[in-house]
Design a protein around this motif. Sequence first.
Motif, short mmCIF file in Angstrom:
data_model
loop_
_atom_site.label_atom_id
_atom_site.label_comp_id
_atom_site.label_asym_id
_atom_site.label_seq_id
_atom_site.Cartn_x
_atom_site.Cartn_y
_atom_site.Cartn_z
N HIS B 9 1.21 -0.97 -0.18
CA HIS B 9 -0.32 -0.40 0.53
C HIS B 9 0.76 0.84 -0.39
CE1 HIS B 9 -3.64 -2.29 0.76
NE2 HIS B 9 -3.36 -2.78 1.69
N TYR B 10 0.43 2.67 -0.84
CA TYR B 10 0.87 3.89 -0.85
C TYR B 10 -0.17 4.97 -0.81
CZ TYR B 10 5.07 0.45 -2.29
OH TYR B 10 5.94 -0.12 -2.45
N ASP B 11 0.42 5.81 -0.27
CA ASP B 11 0.23 6.73 0.23
C ASP B 11 0.79 7.57 -0.93
OD1 ASP B 11 -2.48 7.01 1.42
OD2 ASP B 11 -1.58 7.01 3.28
N VAL B 12 -0.43 8.64 -1.81
CA VAL B 12 0.40 8.93 -2.82
C VAL B 12 0.25 10.72 -2.31
CG1 VAL B 12 0.90 10.11 -5.04
CG2 VAL B 12 0.65 7.85 -4.73
N ARG B 19 8.04 13.96 -3.86
CA ARG B 19 8.19 12.81 -3.47
C ARG B 19 6.96 11.93 -3.95
NH1 ARG B 19 5.47 12.06 2.60
NH2 ARG B 19 5.54 9.82 1.43
N GLU B 22 7.95 8.13 -5.44
CA GLU B 22 8.21 6.94 -4.12
C GLU B 22 7.84 5.83 -4.25
OE1 GLU B 22 8.20 9.13 -0.46
OE2 GLU B 22 9.97 9.95 -1.22
N ALA B 23 6.31 5.69 -4.64
CA ALA B 23 5.88 4.10 -4.51
C ALA B 23 6.42 3.20 -5.65
CB ALA B 23 4.19 4.76 -4.56
N ASP B 26 10.06 1.42 -4.66
CA ASP B 26 9.88 0.90 -3.90
C ASP B 26 9.32 -0.48 -4.32
OD1 ASP B 26 9.70 0.25 -0.76
OD2 ASP B 26 8.35 -0.53 -1.08
N GLU B 52 1.57 7.36 -10.90
CA GLU B 52 1.51 8.24 -10.36
C GLU B 52 1.97 9.31 -10.36
OE1 GLU B 52 4.78 6.35 -8.34
OE2 GLU B 52 4.79 7.96 -6.33
N HIS B 63 -4.60 7.12 -2.65
CA HIS B 63 -3.90 5.79 -2.62
C HIS B 63 -3.27 4.52 -3.90
CE1 HIS B 63 -2.95 2.99 0.45
NE2 HIS B 63 -3.37 1.69 -0.50
N THR B 65 -2.53 0.15 -4.68
CA THR B 65 -2.26 -0.55 -4.06
C THR B 65 -1.54 -1.52 -5.04
OG1 THR B 65 -4.61 -0.16 -3.04
CG2 THR B 65 -3.64 -2.41 -2.89
#
Lengths: 476, 141
Positions: B9-12, B19, B22-23, B26, B52, B63, B65
């Motif tokens: 899970h990533y919050d954008v 930033r 970043e997701a 990762d 993103e 968000h 997923t």
Amino acid sequence: MDTRFYHSVHLKKDLCNGCINCIKRCPTEAIRVRDGKAIIAGEFCIDCGECIRICSHHAKISRRDRPDILGRYKYTVALPAPSLYSQFNHLEDINIVLTALILLGFNDVYEVAAAAELVSEESRKYVADHPENWPFISTACPSVVRLIRVRFPNLIEHLLPINPPVEVAARLARREAVKKTGLPPDKIGVIFLSPCPSKVTYARSPLGNAHSDIDGVLAIQDIYPILLPLMKEAEKSPMDLARAGRIGVGWGGSGGEAAGMITSSYLAADGIENVIRVLEDLEDEKFSDLNFIELNACNGGCVGGVLTVENPYVAKAKLKQLNQYLPVSMTHKTPDIDNTDLYWTEPVEYLPVFRLGNSMMESLAMLNKVNRLCQKFPGLDCGSCGAPTCKALAEDIVRGNATQNDCIYVLKNHIHKLMDNANTLANNIFIGGDNAKEYIYILKQYITQLSSDISLLDASLNPSSGQEDGDGQEAD
Amino acid sequence: MDGSLMTLHYDVSPTDFTRAGEASSDVKNKLKQLGVSPQVIRKVAIAMYEGEINMVIHAQGGHITVDILPTMIRMELKDVGPGIEDVERAMQAGYSTAPDNIRSLGFGAGMGLPNMKKYSDTMQIDTVLGVGTTVTMTVDL
Ligand SMILES: Nc1ncnc2c1ncn2[C@@H]1O[C@H](COP(=O)(O)OP(=O)(O)OP(=O)(O)O)[C@@H](O)[C@H]1O
Ligand code: SF4
Ligand code: SF4
Ligand SMILES: [Mg+2]
């Protein structure tokens, strides 16, 4: 020996005090501190020399040859890196440095800068002919190639498959020496004067070729003090030995190689962190319209190599000054060469050293475990465990190379829990009851466990000062 | 989701350009640790990065997923932004509504959605004006 993982950078164990500075600085997270001493994991290390730079205890060093290596050959040729010229004040004539090398005992010199001009020429053609693989990434810095090999598999096809100038120089130098002397090739010692450990590694374990023609590598740092007085001598009547121009000598600083490409659509980055950032972006295809990318692991380019003596930015300025006296290029002074000297003969292949398990399923299970472990750790990345980050410790644990108690916070919490339990027990005994004797026995067990936890804590806070000797400079 | 071997899970973050990425970065590193083939990593990284960035530029973050399934990687990028008025048009190469200040940062070539389509094996856009957009992409392993 598996030469894929030969390394020039290593630890002088007796000098290391386990301060953990280097583990934080390593760009591939290759270093751990165990039992108070740094350990480098060979499969991750790219010999960039960052740990040598950061270690104030001089515990990290680079293997290289000693000047007495000259005695091993009938005839020797020095290959000075262009960065060598940037180490001296007010140098106006490269011939003074080259003559001093002859006075030092070399029979001849062959400037790496001269070969660099041939490499520039060939690279221009190759890049123009292969737009399908644009942008090409320069392969002159061995640390960059090694980094890409382990971390950026998708960029391997962008590597410029041309030998670094030092390799081309070594081949031309040997051929020329054979011609001049009539000696068999193995009686000739071709010795590189290197700014960095990365190229020491290259000479022993090159990428792109099965063997390197470089016989030995001296550190610029080591010959600098010997060279200085000889230059005074050489100044009186310098010989005419120089055969490189501005393009070749310019390779010593960042941007120099790109300048030799004579294109405006290039990018040049220096310093390993910047290099990584560029490679990450390149991997996501964030750049368009570039056809060449020059990357140097060291700040300022090779003038910033960790085996040089001068401040890289001062060195770069000196190189620039020196360059104004030079013709653009002197490729007419170098003989014709053929493609076998210039091009890679071996492919560079991806080494997935960051992969956790042997199969995707196994790796997934391990990664899940890493994520769970990370939640247990405080996320401070304090380094007390000997790993650079909490996440790195979690990966070490999952790989079987560390335990949870290596984290002093986990250990501390464990101690608190034991204390609480022991306390409850002691209260029960105080209140009295039938089982007092049994309780006291258990209490004793708690105390034993506590003291063993505390000695673990001791061990990680006051690393033992091991006395074994590390190995120092080595000849091979 | 069902059958997922691992879910990430990533919050954008809405406005923070520094930033963005970043997701996807990762995810890229994790896929390398899993030994996923470089070709698949490349497709996932490029497609996800574009998505993103779109969430940052055109919506107010959201968000992401990522599900690792036995045969594919599935990415769901969900935002509560303005929605896309004409999806067909947005999918055309070169179409962009990015304002000048965004273009000056090097975005707004109108190539994001076409690239996401190109690098993923399936792609679906669910969007409602004023409610938000969910882009779902899969890349086969
Ligand atoms: N998540 C989103 N929410 C709202 N609108 C979107 C979203 N994603 C894309 N769009 C719309 O679709 C258009 C095209 O998107 P696309 O990613 O192809 O190009 P771009 O983002 O404008 O430029 P580039 O991606 O090349 O930098 C955008 O200009 C925007 O109007
Ligand atoms: S080698 Fe690393 S851990 Fe050891 S003293 Fe030097 S910086 Fe500290
Ligand atoms: S930039 Fe130059 S000096 Fe530094 S590691 Fe690379 S080749 Fe060596
Ligand atoms: Mg876009």
